[in-house]
Design an enzyme around this catalytic site. Structure first.
Site, short mmCIF file in Angstrom:
data_model
loop_
_atom_site.label_atom_id
_atom_site.label_comp_id
_atom_site.label_asym_id
_atom_site.label_seq_id
_atom_site.Cartn_x
_atom_site.Cartn_y
_atom_site.Cartn_z
N ASP A 1 0.95 -1.20 -0.07
CA ASP A 1 0.08 -0.05 -0.16
C ASP A 1 1.05 1.17 0.15
OD1 ASP A 1 -3.11 0.50 0.56
OD2 ASP A 1 -1.75 2.21 1.70
N ILE A 2 0.74 2.15 -0.83
CA ILE A 2 1.55 3.36 -0.94
C ILE A 2 1.30 4.29 0.12
CG2 ILE A 2 2.07 5.47 -2.54
CD1 ILE A 2 1.35 4.02 -4.76
N GLU B 1 -4.42 2.34 -4.35
CA GLU B 1 -3.10 2.53 -4.37
C GLU B 1 -2.55 1.06 -3.80
OE1 GLU B 1 -4.60 4.23 -0.60
OE2 GLU B 1 -5.24 4.30 -2.63
#
Length: 728
Positions: A601-602, A645
């Site tokens: 996950d960004i 994301e």
């Protein structure tokens, strides 16, 4: 086509149509119960949450639409169940149990008329014209104490509501194919005149009802606003006139007190009061009293004579007198009964006679309170179609319109209420009569009420309803003649064509052009070649269908491929990843092959979107996807964009430690990446949760993803930009 074949076609149609219509469905058959429950619940939901307020306490409800659709598509027994649910809901909602009986009568009446070959909307129209409206009026008259206007509006509103529901249901019913199993009536083709009349009626009735309802609603609101403004303005005018009159009389008494403060001789005072009572018609009596309240001078002449005869009069017991003595200011009394010179209701104006800051006496003027005296200051402001009540501070009547029969100094005992039609204007009930009103306060805490009966508004509604009903009735009569004439004109050439093709001779048919349209003549001239054209077209169509089928199959294959990939990153989307990874995971479980799932996950991706915009955010997502593609090159590696994301990676085979090293390397490489955005450089980090199977090969696919998700949240809680791994 021979007559025998034509008759056979009609019988086939009748058998096919009656396959379902002729079934005797029991009330307790499963499909009847389910159909009735479904339509009933829909109707109950609409009746509970989609009631449209119309005017006053009247509302439009539309749950009956589903009951009628259930009747014409599922039969009477299912409609009974639907009505039991929907009708009971609206009867409870509107607190009107008799409404259920009316709706039940509508359903059975429409059912009987449909069986006789009538269409839905004409059947409903006949019911409301002959049974529904009279029955509604009878129920309301027997159970309520409404006046004629409200009674009429209640019945007509219910009728219009019923016709509106029937129109919508009929409109929906027209879209059901004639040979559909969901048509429970009209087992034989109806006459063309009936079809035209039904369509004309449907075309006219629904728009007319909607336009009429909107127009009635707007005119009613406009009339309510107009009457509210009129009553409010009248209340303010009467308040202003009363204030002006009271101020004028108070000023007169103050002026007399000022004059007497300069010359307090008895002769001068007596002469002044007698002169004023002769010229000033407002005051019925005037007097001068000592500071102790003893009256020493009185007017008019008859009062002066009573005083001269030795009669003792005193103001000392009057509250307003004591207030004037204490404050040394002019005072206006409440409405009260006179005593001394008379017992009639009066309004007293008193002012102290002050000399060198000492009260040396009191001067009082009294106005007799009767309709004539009050009207003298209000006559220019009153209107004929309104009633007026003026109350003093003690809520006693100072003035009331004659028709109200309220004595002066009595109480105006009314009950606040709510008019069923005019809700935007306050209403009250007085002696069994309902009025709408506006009120206004006067400076000395008096209150003015201006009343009128609600029929000024209800007449607008009833007039509109009468015009609507008459218009629809005349229009339908006109359309019945038009439908009959038009059907004859249209069906006559078709009947000739039918006879022509039933015969064996080849003589061309001739139709008089005066009696038919040019389109019918053209149809007759070209119909001989139609079959050949249709056959040629059919062959071409079959060929085109085959070609289109092949193209569609190829297109479906392409669409399937596109449905598996994410449009932005060109890696697998969630659906594609789940399908491919699940198959690979089952193989690992069967053969005890080590496998790892990593969720990435960004970090702080929302801030990137908010700061630099979504195009830059998309660029960051694509950069991470490209990095995953570069690092996970094995045929067994599966990567995908799992949403927003978030990315997911599946690593199969080898050692778990190798999987972890690869993911750590991806974490490091992403941390070193720089994304260019205009003049700015963006540094990315990711949080990673990883779950690996080394021994526990009984874990379902969704559970290992859930485990990786838990590790991802662990990385976020521990500061982000890190890997949290779990081996089981």
């Amino acid at each position: 086509m021979s007559a025998a074949k034509k008759e056979l076609r009609i019988k086939d149609f009748e058998l096919e149509s009656s396959r379902y219509a002729g079934e005797k469905d029991s009330l307790f058959r499963t499909r009847v119960l389910i159909s009735g429950l479904n339509f009933g619940v829909l109707g109950a939901f609409v009746n509970s949450f989609l009631i449209i307020p119309f005017y006053g306490s009247f509302s439009l409800f539309f749950g009956q639409i589903f009951v009628l659709i259930c009747l014409v598509t599922r039969g009477l027994n299912a409609a009974v169940i639907a009505l039991a649910i929907s009708g009971a809901t609206i009867a409870f909602k509107l607190d009107n149990p008799f409404l259920f009986a009316v709706l039940l009568a509508e359903m059975f009446t429409v059912h009987m008329l449909l069986k006789k070959g009538y269409f839905l909307l004409p059947s409903s129209f006949i019911f409301w014209l002959t049974i529904g409206t009279p029955l509604t009026l009878l129920f309301i008259a027997a159970t309520s104490q409404f006046n004629a206007d409200v009674l009429t509006i209640s019945g007509l509103t219910q009728s219009i509501n019923g016709l509106l529901c029937s129109s919508v249901a009929a409109l929906i019913y027209t879209f059901i194919p004639t040979n559909s199993k969901y048509r429970r009536y009209h087992t034989a083709p109806p006459k063309f005149s009936r079809v035209i009349f039904s369509l004309c009626m449907l075309t006219v009735t629904l728009p007319t009802l909607i336009i009429a309802l909107v127009f009635t609603w707007k005119t009613t609101n406009s009339k309510e606003h107009e009457i509210s403004e009129l009553l409010n303005n009248q209340a303010k005018l009467v308040s202003t006139a009363t204030n002006a009159f009271l101020s004028e009389q108070a000023d007169t008494i103050s002026f007399i007190a000022l004059a007497l403060s300069k010359n307090y001789e008895t002769g001068y005072a007596q002469s002044l009061l007698l002169d004023l009572t002769r010229k000033e018609s407002s005051f019925s009596s005037m007097l001068v009293a000592e500071p102790d309240g003893r009256v020493i001078i009185a007017a008019p002449l008859e009062n002066a004579r009573k005083l001269q005869m030795g009669t003792y009069y005193s103001l000392k017991g009057r509250e307003y007198y004591q207030q004037a003595v204490f404050t040394q200011q002019s005072v206006i009394s409440e409405a009260l009964s006179g005593k001394g010179f008379g017992s009639d209701p009066i309004l007293a104006f008193i002012s102290p006679i002050i000399r060198q800051k000492q009260t040396i006496g009191m001067v009082q003027g009294a106005i007799q309170l009767d309709r004539t005296s009050v009207l003298s200051w209000l006559s220019n402001d009153l209107i004929d179609n309104a009633l007026y009540v003026i109350l003093d501070k003690q809520k006693r009547v100072v003035f009331a319109s004659e028709s109200l029969d309220l004595p002066i100094l009595s109480n105006f005992d009314f009950e606040p209420t709510q008019d069923r039609i005019v809700e935007s204007i306050p209403a009250l009930s007085f002696r069994g009569q309902n009025y709408i009103f506006q009120s206004s306060m006067i400076e000395n805490d008096w209150e003015v009420f201006v009343l009128t009966k609600p029929n000024a508004v209800t007449h607008v509604i009833t007039d509109n309803f009468y015009i609507l009903g008459l218009s629809i009735l005349l229009t339908l009569i006109l359309f019945s003649f038009i439908a009959t004439s038009l059907s004859k004109r249209l069906t006559k050439p078709l009947t000739q064509l039918s006879k022509y093709f039933s015969s064996n001779h080849q003589k061309p048919i001739r139709i008089e052009e005066v009696n038919v349209s040019s389109e019918t003549v053209k149809l007759t001239q070209q119909i001989m070649d139609s079959k050949k054209i249709m056959l040629d077209f059919q062959h071409q169509l079959e060929h085109q269908v085959q070609e289109k089928t092949k193209q569609l199959q190829n297109l479906n294959a392409q669409l399937y491929t596109l449905a598996q990939k994410d449009g932005l990153t060109q890696i697998l989307n969630r659906s594609g990843f789940d399908e491919l990874a699940n198959a690979s995971y089952r193989n690992c479980i069967r053969n005890h092959i080590k496998v790892s799932i990593a969720l990435l996950d960004i970090d702080f991706f929302k801030n990137i979107n908010d700061t630099y915009g979504h195009p830059v955010g998309d660029k960051c997502i694509k950069a991470v996807a490209d990095m995953l593609t570069q690092q996970c090159k094995r045929e067994t590696d599966v990567i995908g964009r799992y949403g927003g994301e978030e990315f997911i990676v599946m690593l199969v085979g080898g050692q778990i430690e190798e999987h972890q090293e690869l993911i750590k390397m991806i974490l490091t490489k992403i941390e070193k990446m720089t994304i260019k955005a205009d003049d700015a450089s963006i540094k990315l980090t990711v949080s990673i949760g990883m779950s690996s199977l080394k021994k526990n090969y009984n874990m379902p696919f969704q559970d290992i993803i859930k485990s990786a998700d838990e590790q991802l949240y662990k990385s976020k809680r521990c500061g982000r930009n890190r890997l949290s791994a779990y081996v089981q």
